[in-house]
Design an enzyme around this catalytic site. Structure first.
Site, PDB file in Angstrom:
ATOM      1  N   GLU A 100       4.580   1.652   2.576  1.00  0.00           N
ATOM      2  CA  GLU A 100       3.706   1.199   1.488  1.00  0.00           C
ATOM      3  C   GLU A 100       2.840   0.002   1.856  1.00  0.00           C
ATOM      4  O   GLU A 100       1.679  -0.072   1.479  1.00  0.00           O
ATOM      5  CB  GLU A 100       4.530   0.787   0.244  1.00  0.00           C
ATOM      6  CG  GLU A 100       5.335   1.886  -0.350  1.00  0.00           C
ATOM      7  CD  GLU A 100       6.759   1.809   0.123  1.00  0.00           C
ATOM      8  OE1 GLU A 100       6.984   1.472   1.301  1.00  0.00           O
ATOM      9  OE2 GLU A 100       7.659   2.080  -0.686  1.00  0.00           O
ATOM     10  N   ASP A 130       9.659   3.419   0.241  1.00  0.00           N
ATOM     11  CA  ASP A 130      10.901   2.853  -0.295  1.00  0.00           C
ATOM     12  C   ASP A 130      11.904   3.927  -0.749  1.00  0.00           C
ATOM     13  O   ASP A 130      11.514   5.016  -1.188  1.00  0.00           O
ATOM     14  CB  ASP A 130      10.586   1.933  -1.482  1.00  0.00           C
ATOM     15  CG  ASP A 130      10.028   0.593  -1.029  1.00  0.00           C
ATOM     16  OD1 ASP A 130      10.124   0.286   0.168  1.00  0.00           O
ATOM     17  OD2 ASP A 130       9.486  -0.146  -1.877  1.00  0.00           O
ATOM     18  N   ASP A 167      13.563   4.909  -3.296  1.00  0.00           N
ATOM     19  CA  ASP A 167      13.806   5.122  -4.718  1.00  0.00           C
ATOM     20  C   ASP A 167      12.792   6.130  -5.241  1.00  0.00           C
ATOM     21  O   ASP A 167      12.023   6.714  -4.467  1.00  0.00           O
ATOM     22  CB  ASP A 167      13.730   3.803  -5.495  1.00  0.00           C
ATOM     23  CG  ASP A 167      12.399   3.084  -5.330  1.00  0.00           C
ATOM     24  OD1 ASP A 167      11.435   3.707  -4.817  1.00  0.00           O
ATOM     25  OD2 ASP A 167      12.301   1.903  -5.704  1.00  0.00           O
ATOM     26  N   GLU A 185      10.043   5.790  -6.999  1.00  0.00           N
ATOM     27  CA  GLU A 185       8.645   5.429  -6.771  1.00  0.00           C
ATOM     28  C   GLU A 185       8.260   5.663  -5.312  1.00  0.00           C
ATOM     29  O   GLU A 185       7.176   6.170  -5.015  1.00  0.00           O
ATOM     30  CB  GLU A 185       8.400   3.967  -7.156  1.00  0.00           C
ATOM     31  CG  GLU A 185       8.539   3.679  -8.640  1.00  0.00           C
ATOM     32  CD  GLU A 185       7.569   4.477  -9.489  1.00  0.00           C
ATOM     33  OE1 GLU A 185       6.401   4.616  -9.098  1.00  0.00           O
ATOM     34  OE2 GLU A 185       7.987   4.963 -10.563  1.00  0.00           O
ATOM     35  N   TYR A 225      17.337  -3.655   0.501  1.00  0.00           N
ATOM     36  CA  TYR A 225      16.392  -3.254  -0.547  1.00  0.00           C
ATOM     37  C   TYR A 225      16.761  -3.889  -1.885  1.00  0.00           C
ATOM     38  O   TYR A 225      17.924  -3.899  -2.277  1.00  0.00           O
ATOM     39  CB  TYR A 225      16.373  -1.736  -0.671  1.00  0.00           C
ATOM     40  CG  TYR A 225      15.242  -1.229  -1.523  1.00  0.00           C
ATOM     41  CD1 TYR A 225      13.928  -1.597  -1.241  1.00  0.00           C
ATOM     42  CD2 TYR A 225      15.471  -0.393  -2.601  1.00  0.00           C
ATOM     43  CE1 TYR A 225      12.877  -1.141  -2.018  1.00  0.00           C
ATOM     44  CE2 TYR A 225      14.430   0.089  -3.378  1.00  0.00           C
ATOM     45  CZ  TYR A 225      13.138  -0.297  -3.086  1.00  0.00           C
ATOM     46  OH  TYR A 225      12.094   0.145  -3.862  1.00  0.00           O
ATOM     47  N   ARG A 256      15.736  -3.256  -5.081  1.00  0.00           N
ATOM     48  CA  ARG A 256      15.762  -2.504  -6.344  1.00  0.00           C
ATOM     49  C   ARG A 256      16.974  -1.595  -6.316  1.00  0.00           C
ATOM     50  O   ARG A 256      16.938  -0.502  -5.756  1.00  0.00           O
ATOM     51  CB  ARG A 256      14.474  -1.713  -6.535  1.00  0.00           C
ATOM     52  CG  ARG A 256      13.270  -2.607  -6.772  1.00  0.00           C
ATOM     53  CD  ARG A 256      12.018  -1.806  -7.110  1.00  0.00           C
ATOM     54  NE  ARG A 256      10.902  -2.714  -7.380  1.00  0.00           N
ATOM     55  CZ  ARG A 256      10.031  -3.117  -6.462  1.00  0.00           C
ATOM     56  NH1 ARG A 256      10.150  -2.678  -5.226  1.00  0.00           N
ATOM     57  NH2 ARG A 256       9.042  -3.935  -6.771  1.00  0.00           N
ATOM     58  N   HIS A 281      22.350   2.529  -3.493  1.00  0.00           N
ATOM     59  CA  HIS A 281      22.912   2.622  -2.145  1.00  0.00           C
ATOM     60  C   HIS A 281      23.776   1.418  -1.797  1.00  0.00           C
ATOM     61  O   HIS A 281      24.935   1.559  -1.450  1.00  0.00           O
ATOM     62  CB  HIS A 281      21.776   2.768  -1.132  1.00  0.00           C
ATOM     63  CG  HIS A 281      22.240   2.827   0.284  1.00  0.00           C
ATOM     64  ND1 HIS A 281      22.852   3.937   0.815  1.00  0.00           N
ATOM     65  CD2 HIS A 281      22.190   1.913   1.284  1.00  0.00           C
ATOM     66  CE1 HIS A 281      23.149   3.712   2.088  1.00  0.00           C
ATOM     67  NE2 HIS A 281      22.763   2.488   2.396  1.00  0.00           N
TER      68      HIS A 281
END
Length: 784
Positions: free
Chosen positions: A9, A82, A84, A86, A307, A309, A354
């Protein structure tokens, strides 16, 4: 020629990953989402299976072009966004765009996922690729579709019924409800007075404090001493009974364990960063993103945390081993529990949950990294590092002591009446073994640390201690506190409103829409926020209901796990929601929606006085639109609220007109408050006062505003065609042509100042006529 093209990203993430990959890999950034729903009605089509119409995000189109160009020279495309929903959606959208261009022919497509940006994690991900998860993509599309359907259908209703520019959101609205309901609790709260009696005492010349708990053998309730006279009378009575000393009648000692908090998840990190560092949720996530994507620590960029989130409190086995080795080496074996500590994850979604947020290597200590980090990066990294260390350390052992002291000279044997027994209790605690507390202690919103950490002098039953004095202390009950960012995040999490990645957005949206203000770190709902909340709770209650919102989030999670199909979930939501929109559009008048509050009758005119919300904020109105005489309007002063303003305060707004003097050009300058807020009047023109107090503004400041307005007006006119009534003006959205009836934008490829009269007339003729404003109150009259 690169054999593998890796797409992430952000450029920071790309730079860090590139460091770990060899010459056969090219790493590029998409700069976030590359495609989104078209920002217009019909982008989600419920009539055709909720088909979604996407368009390339303009600012990122050049990055898509660059990726497509680089792909021509590569054999394989590795999507490393990422881990997830998104991130999965970004990869899928990019893939769809490249497919449309025919750029994927003959290319190997792989999805790689890692939860920390380290050499080992990246290599492991590259070695074990997978396909795009359609379940995660479907869950993200379902969430996006739901948010769109709510926003594009409920927001326009708010525009019609209350005022333009308002918005409603699927998760934002329940969050607003939390803030508004807390405010109602505060306003409805009845303050009660109560008193406590505290004894200043000393044992072996060491002072301590004890609180009266029993009076004449009976346990005291909170409001048993409810006034100062009663409190003072008891002080005299007890002082006389004690005669300068208290008898120790009971000493209780207990040891208790305090266990460390779990490692950080998104919500707890946001809460602690708010409490301990004063960070907003948005700032916390921004700094955490930087630490995750990589920071140059002297030998190149490296990801410093996992990560950020996540709902999971789990730690990888390798991380736990490293933590235990570090703790043993730096704090000694005695600081280690016999076996690793485990924590229970509340999240159901194993795909996204995770690992907890932790340092990628605990051996990178905050002090070692400090020279390479910005101050806010250092503070947040230190917070994460300490919390992670502490979670694998031994519990703390705390000894608590409670001592009961009596005013009587001796204690009667058991079974004898307690008449005359007046007991004061002193409490304290001592840390016997700090354990994890040597590294980290979790913050609290309602801390009573002072009482908990009070240390008492040694005492035993039968001791007599000196009574210095008895003090009466006045107290008042307090309403529940307004939400802080930390407590609001905790409430959102407890109610199941939103998910970790959305908390910061929810909070910033409430502030951007001016639905809530953060004052002294506490959320206050604005008048417009309360009006919107009342409208939604009265007319769309199921959709701002906490349980409903939480169940919908659970369904989205089930979609991401492949347990539910996304289209039926949308169908179940959409049909009743659309029906309610259509029904309320017809049945609710604007007067009902804005919920004007009647303040009383104006004694001078005998006309009703009310307070209501308007396009420019709340205002007081004298009279009604049905009267022969026009209503009078006055905007509220800063700090005044629709729900609390009184008739007297409302009428005082109409007594404002202040004559300030004259401008250098001889124009009479005055200040007043109107329907659209406070303003300065000069000659027959007006200047709105934004952020200025009309009651205190001076002539000098008013003249500055007048000059700014004159300058803006002069700059607004680009060209005038005499005798035609046509002008070319600078508008909010760029230059436009107007004849007073029609407005037409000037095309981007034409210079507005060079337009001829004929060209201007052509543009006007092609423009639609202005829509006539519907007279308010028509529906109401028709009903009668």
């Amino acid at each position: 020629m690169s054999k593998n093209l890796v797409v992430v990203e952000s450029p920071a993430k790309a730079k860090t990953i590139k460091k770990y990959l060899g010459k056969d890999f090219e790493v590029m950034a998409s700069y976030g989402h590359v495609r989104d729903l078209m920002p217009k009605e019909g982008a989600v089509d419920p009539e055709h299976g909720f088909a979604m119409k996407y368009q390339v995000i303009e600012k990122n189109s050049r990055h898509v072009d660059a990726i497509a160009k680089a792909l021509k020279k590569a054999d394989a495309l590795l999507l490393a966004t990422d881990p997830d929903r998104e991130g999965e959606a970004i990869s899928w959208h990019l893939l769809e765009l490249l497919k449309e261009r025919g750029a994927l022919e003959g290319k190997s497509i792989k999805r790689v996922v890692f939860y920390e940006i380290t050499q080992q994690a990246v290599n492991e991900a590259i070695a074990h690729p997978r396909d795009i998860s359609s379940d995660l993509v479907n869950a993200q599309q379902a969430r996006r579709a739901l948010d769109y359907l709510v926003g594009f259908n409920l927001s326009p209703l708010l525009w019609k019924k209350i005022r333009r520019g308002l918005s409603a959101g699927r998760v934002q609205s329940p969050a607003l409800r939390l803030i508004c309901e807390r405010e109602k609790e505060i306003e409805a709260f009845k303050i009660q007075e109560y008193w406590t009696l505290e004894a200043d005492a000393a044992a072996s010349k060491h002072p301590f404090v004890a609180k009266l708990t029993h009076l004449d053998g009976h346990k005291l309730g909170q409001f048993d001493i409810d006034n100062g006279d009663r409190a003072q009378a008891l002080v005299e009575q007890l002082t006389k009974a004690a005669s300068g000393e208290l008898l120790v009648i009971k000493v209780e000692r207990k040891q208790r364990r305090r266990n460390p908090a779990a490692p950080f998840i998104t919500s707890t990190l946001q809460q602690e960063a708010s409490r301990k560092l004063g960070f907003s949720t948005k700032r916390t996530m921004s700094v955490a993103q930087q630490l995750y994507e990589g920071v140059d620590i002297g030998d190149g960029a490296v990801g410093l945390i996992t990560y950020m989130r996540t709902d999971s409190v789990n730690l990888a086995n390798e991380a736990v081993k490293e933590l235990r080795d570090f703790i043993a080496g730096h704090f000694g074996e005695k600081s280690l529990p016999a076996k690793p500590k485990t924590f229970k994850t509340r999240a159901k979604n194993a795909q996204e949950a995770h690992e907890a947020i932790r340092p990628t290597s605990v051996y990178r200590t905050p002090e070692e990294l400090k020279p390479h980090l910005k101050p806010e990066q250092f503070k947040l990294y230190q917070l994460i590092w300490r919390r992670t260390i502490a979670c694998q350390m031994n519990h703390a052992t705390i000894e608590t002591v409670a001592v009961d002291l009596d005013t009587r000279k001796s204690v009667p044997e058991k079974g004898v009446s307690n008449t005359g027994s007046n007991i004061f209790r002193a409490t304290g605690s001592t840390v016997v073994d700090p354990g994890f507390m040597a590294v980290y202690q979790e913050g609290r919103d309602d801390t009573k640390a002072e009482e908990e950490q009070r240390i008492l002098p040694p005492m035993k039953e039968g001791d007599r201690v000196e009574l210095v004095r008895i003090r009466p202390e006045q107290h008042f009950t307090e309403p529940p506190p307004r939400y802080t960012e930390a407590s609001l995040v905790r409430a959102l999490e407890e109610f199941g409103i939103g998910r970790p990645s959305t908390y910061a957005t929810i909070i910033s949206t409430l502030q951007q829409r001016s639905y809530a203000l953060l004052e002294n770190k506490r959320f206050h709902p604005t008048d417009v926020g309360r009006v919107v909340n009342r409208f939604l709770t009265e007319h769309f209650n199921p959709y701002v209901d906490y349980d409903f919102t939480a169940r919908l989030e659970d369904q989205l999670d089930a979609i991401s796990r492949g347990e539910k199909v996304w289209i039926p979930v949308l169908e179940e939501f959409w049909e009743p929601f659309l029906g309610r929109i259509q029904e309320k559009e017809q049945s609710v008048s604007r007067e009902e929606a804005v919920q004007a509050r009647e303040l009383g009758i104006d004694p001078k005119s005998g006309r009703p006085v009310s307070v209501r919300i308007g396009r420019y904020g709340p205002y007081v109105q004298i009279g009604s639109k049905e009267d022969e005489e026009k209503p009078r309007f006055a905007g509220l002063r800063p700090g005044q609220k629709m729900d609390t303003i009184t008739l007297e305060e409302g009428l005082a707004l109409f007594e404002l007109p202040r004559e300030l003097g004259f401008s250098p050009e001889g124009e009479k300058v005055s200040v007043n408050i109107g329907r659209f807020g406070p303003y300065v009047k000069y000659d027959n023109k007006y200047v709105s006062l934004r952020g200025e107090d009309p009651y205190t503004i001076a002539l000098e400041r008013a003249l500055e505003l007048i000059q700014e307005k004159k300058q803006a007006d002069a700059n607004r006119v680009i060209k005038v065609f005499p005798d035609s009534g046509i002008q070319i003006l600078n508008g909010r959205y760029g230059p436009y042509v107007t004849d007073g009836e029609r407005n037409a934008r000037v095309p981007k490829d034409q210079a507005p100042e060079k337009l001829s009269l004929e060209q201007a007339q052509t543009l006007i003729n092609e423009a639609p006529a202005k829509r006539a404003r519907r007279k308010t109150g028509t529906r109401k009259k028709a009903k009668g």
